[in-house]
Design a protein around this motif. Structure first.
Motif, PDB file in Angstrom:
ATOM      1  N   TYR A  46       0.836  -1.208   0.000  1.00 23.71           N
ATOM      2  CA  TYR A  46       0.000   0.000   0.000  1.00 23.71           C
ATOM      3  C   TYR A  46       0.873   1.260   0.000  1.00 23.71           C
ATOM      4  N   ILE A  47       1.897   1.276   0.856  1.00 21.25           N
ATOM      5  CA  ILE A  47       2.796   2.433   0.932  1.00 21.25           C
ATOM      6  C   ILE A  47       3.428   2.715  -0.426  1.00 21.25           C
ATOM      7  N   THR A  48       3.866   1.665  -1.102  1.00 21.38           N
ATOM      8  CA  THR A  48       4.613   1.804  -2.353  1.00 21.38           C
ATOM      9  C   THR A  48       3.735   2.151  -3.545  1.00 21.38           C
ATOM     10  N   SER A  49       2.489   1.660  -3.544  1.00 17.93           N
ATOM     11  CA  SER A  49       1.676   1.756  -4.760  1.00 17.93           C
ATOM     12  C   SER A  49       0.490   2.699  -4.686  1.00 17.93           C
ATOM     13  N   GLN A  50       0.110   3.176  -3.503  1.00 17.81           N
ATOM     14  CA  GLN A  50      -1.155   3.913  -3.384  1.00 17.81           C
ATOM     15  C   GLN A  50      -1.206   5.177  -4.245  1.00 17.81           C
ATOM     16  N   HIS A  51      -0.023   5.799  -4.483  1.00 18.41           N
ATOM     17  CA  HIS A  51      -0.036   7.047  -5.248  1.00 18.41           C
ATOM     18  C   HIS A  51      -0.352   6.821  -6.732  1.00 18.41           C
ATOM     19  N   PHE A  52      -0.356   5.558  -7.182  1.00 20.09           N
ATOM     20  CA  PHE A  52      -0.721   5.264  -8.565  1.00 20.09           C
ATOM     21  C   PHE A  52      -2.239   5.212  -8.761  1.00 20.09           C
ATOM     22  N   ASN A  53      -2.995   5.279  -7.666  1.00 13.29           N
ATOM     23  CA  ASN A  53      -4.455   5.258  -7.747  1.00 13.29           C
ATOM     24  C   ASN A  53      -4.980   4.048  -8.523  1.00 13.29           C
ATOM     25  N   LYS A  54      -4.416   2.872  -8.210  1.00 10.18           N
ATOM     26  CA  LYS A  54      -4.826   1.580  -8.762  1.00 10.18           C
ATOM     27  C   LYS A  54      -4.367   1.354 -10.191  1.00 10.18           C
ATOM     28  N   LYS A  55      -3.710   2.338 -10.805  1.00  8.41           N
ATOM     29  CA  LYS A  55      -3.214   2.173 -12.165  1.00  8.41           C
ATOM     30  C   LYS A  55      -1.798   1.618 -12.099  1.00  8.41           C
ATOM     31  N   VAL A  56      -1.699   0.360 -11.665  1.00  6.15           N
ATOM     32  CA  VAL A  56      -0.407  -0.279 -11.454  1.00  6.15           C
ATOM     33  C   VAL A  56      -0.601  -1.790 -11.528  1.00  6.15           C
ATOM     34  N   VAL A  57       0.434  -2.488 -11.995  1.00  2.00           N
ATOM     35  CA  VAL A  57       0.414  -3.943 -12.088  1.00  2.00           C
ATOM     36  C   VAL A  57       1.366  -4.515 -11.044  1.00  2.00           C
ATOM     37  N   PHE A  58       0.921  -5.526 -10.295  1.00  2.00           N
ATOM     38  CA  PHE A  58       1.765  -6.182  -9.305  1.00  2.00           C
ATOM     39  C   PHE A  58       2.390  -7.435  -9.917  1.00  2.00           C
ATOM     40  N   VAL A  59       3.709  -7.498  -9.872  1.00  2.00           N
ATOM     41  CA  VAL A  59       4.457  -8.645 -10.387  1.00  2.00           C
ATOM     42  C   VAL A  59       5.115  -9.324  -9.188  1.00  2.00           C
ATOM     43  N   ILE A  60       4.771 -10.596  -8.962  1.00  2.00           N
ATOM     44  CA  ILE A  60       5.124 -11.260  -7.714  1.00  2.00           C
ATOM     45  C   ILE A  60       6.129 -12.383  -7.932  1.00  2.00           C
TER      46      ILE A  60
END
Length: 513
Positions: free
Chosen positions: A223-237
């Motif tokens: 959440y800390i790392t990605s929240q500023h993208f406003n959900k426009k982001v892909v998580f690669v695990i």
């Protein structure tokens, strides 16, 4: 199980500058020393000096390496933005075609890439291609091949948030981040899937499987790392677990609009315009607003949990409310006991329940397991007024309590520091009323196992200093609790009176004082 650690949280980034950075700083200082002449320069000398320094700045990367220019850009560690209360971390923004790695953190490394980014799982690599256009058609094939394969920068990173813990980091998949120069006619790195949004790469290895670590080392940092993208982001695990995705998909759906990618098993070449490799982490189950865009806090994260789970349980809550009205039940404050079996169990739990009922609580016993659906736990805790539990990973579920609720943590011998650090302080930041109950030696099952003067009983700190294995074996895996109900009753009354003072519910049942 929480893996305890102690460290100075206020370490400065400058304490972690590597040798290469120090040598670059020295070069920079030497060049700057020209500026500090005692005699006032003439206009011509001044112009010459400015020109000289400009050329040094532009040409230095060619001789010293691409990391030099990044060092100049990010050597201050933080910078102010429009909101003066927000501290911008290293590598928050980078120029196209560059890789910036922030290795100053004690808990995790973060690398940021921007430009033509392409995944290559077979080599555990992420490539950043820098195209170079040339009109020189007299190049030989070998020259073209050499130019095409020219490596500009190579970084290695293990994207997991327990950097200081060597034993677990040795099990984490390492990624190669490689910046390469390619000529305009090269087509050997075409995309199988092209994404128009950034990617965040992180590992699900390590202590994943323990709810504390899943939230502390994974979900909250994500959440800390990605929240500023406003959900426009892909998580690669990396080290992808399907059960983990199923467990946290409700939360993930409020952090990203896109399907997650299993880096290891997906052999396609995925292309991104930007990538963050690694997760930023602040503190134990906590978020530092001064490091967040918009000064977001742990309360904002908890709002995400509400958005994730409330729609799933709304119907159940409404049905239960109707049943309560039909039965004309007397309203009581709701108390949830997180029950343990095995180590750190409350051996007189039944007597505790009777005492709580006599005070005026409505009791619910919850025994969460690794496979228990989080929505079910959320549904129970969101309706509760007080939560009681013995120190352990299950205390992480305080995140599901409403702000203003009471959290009573039973603290066994040898766990005082950890109980306060991992759960006590974080729960206060969430807006909970925290009550810690440190047991007396006589309330511990260890009291019957060891001599009354044994350091295990009278000096737990000396045992903890021997290492994690001692703490785990003695205080976590071999200790149960028999509550002194006379002492503990005072904590229950404190919780009851606190909630009653904050509640507008007219409860006819009064506690037996």
């Amino acid at each position: 199980m929480v893996n305890y650690h102690r460290f100075n949280q206020s370490r400065k980034a400058s304490e972690f500058i590597n040798k290469d950075d120090e040598s670059q700083n020295h070069v920079m200082d030497c060049s700057n020393s020209v500026c500090y002449k005692r005699n006032r320069p003439t206009l011509l000398s001044f112009l010459f000096l400015i020109t000289f320094l400009s050329f040094c700045y532009v040409l230095a990367p060619l001789f010293i390496g691409s990391s030099f220019s990044l060092f100049l850009l990010y050597s201050n560690g933080t910078e102010d933005v429009t909101d003066v209360n927000v501290i911008v971390p290293l590598c928050s923004s980078v120029s196209r075609g560059t890789i910036c790695c922030d290795r100053s953190g004690y808990r995790s490394d973060i690398c940021v890439m921007k430009g033509d980014i392409r995944t290559n799982p077979s080599s555990s690599s992420i490539f950043l291609y820098n195209s170079r256009i040339t009109n020189n058609f007299s190049r030989t094939f070998d020259a073209r091949k050499s130019e095409k394969n020219k490596q500009l920068q190579h970084e290695k990173i293990k994207p997991y948030t327990r950097k200081w813990e060597t034993s677990v980091m040795n099990t984490i998949h390492e990624l190669n981040l490689i910046s390469k120069s390619v000529v305009n006619f090269d087509t050997t790195h075409d995309c199988d899937v092209k994404h128009d949004v950034p990617a965040v790469f992180f590992s699900n290895g390590g202590y994943t499987g323990n709810v504390y670590h899943e939230f502390n080392d994974g979900i909250i940092p994500l959440y800390i790392t990605s929240q500023h993208f406003n959900k426009k982001v892909v998580f690669v695990i990396l080290e992808y677990h399907n059960w983990w995705f199923m467990k946290y998909r409700d939360i993930l759906s409020h952090l990203s609009d896109f399907p997650t990618i299993d880096f290891t098993r997906d052999n396609k070449t995925h292309c991104f315009p930007e990538a963050i490799i690694g997760l930023r982490i602040h503190n134990e189950l906590a978020i530092d607003p001064s490091l967040m865009e918009g000064n977001k806090s742990i309360v904002d994260f908890r709002n995400i949990l509400d958005k994730a789970y409330r729609p799933r349980i709304r119907g159940r809550i409404e049905n239960e409310a109707q049943e309560n009205l039909r039965e004309n039940q007397l309203k009581k404050l709701k108390l949830v006991i997180l029950s343990r079996s095995g180590s750190r169990a409350i051996t007189n739990e039944n007597l505790l329940m009777k005492m709580a009922e006599n005070i005026g609580f409505q009791i619910k016993v919850l025994r969460p397991e690794s496979k228990t659906e989080l929505a079910k736990i959320y549904r129970i805790l969101i309706k509760s007024d007080v939560m009681i539990g013995v120190h352990g990973a299950a205390m992480t579920h305080f995140l599901f309590l409403k702000p203003g609720s009471v959290f009573i943590q039973v603290v066994p011998i040898g766990t005082t520091w950890a109980a306060e650090t991992y759960y006590g302080e974080p729960s206060k930041k969430l807006g909970l009323k925290y009550i810690g109950y440190e047991i007396e030696v006589s309330e511990s099952s260890l009291y019957e196992k060891y001599d009354k003067n044994d350091p295990i009983l009278i000096d737990p700190e000396s045992i903890n200093k021997k290492g994690w294995e001692y703490t785990k074996k003695i205080y976590l895996n071999s200790q149960n609790v028999t509550l002194d109900l006379g002492r503990f009753r005072k904590r229950l009354l404190q919780a009851y009176e606190y909630k009653m003072s904050k509640s507008n519910i007219n409860v006819k049942h009064k506690p037996h004082l």
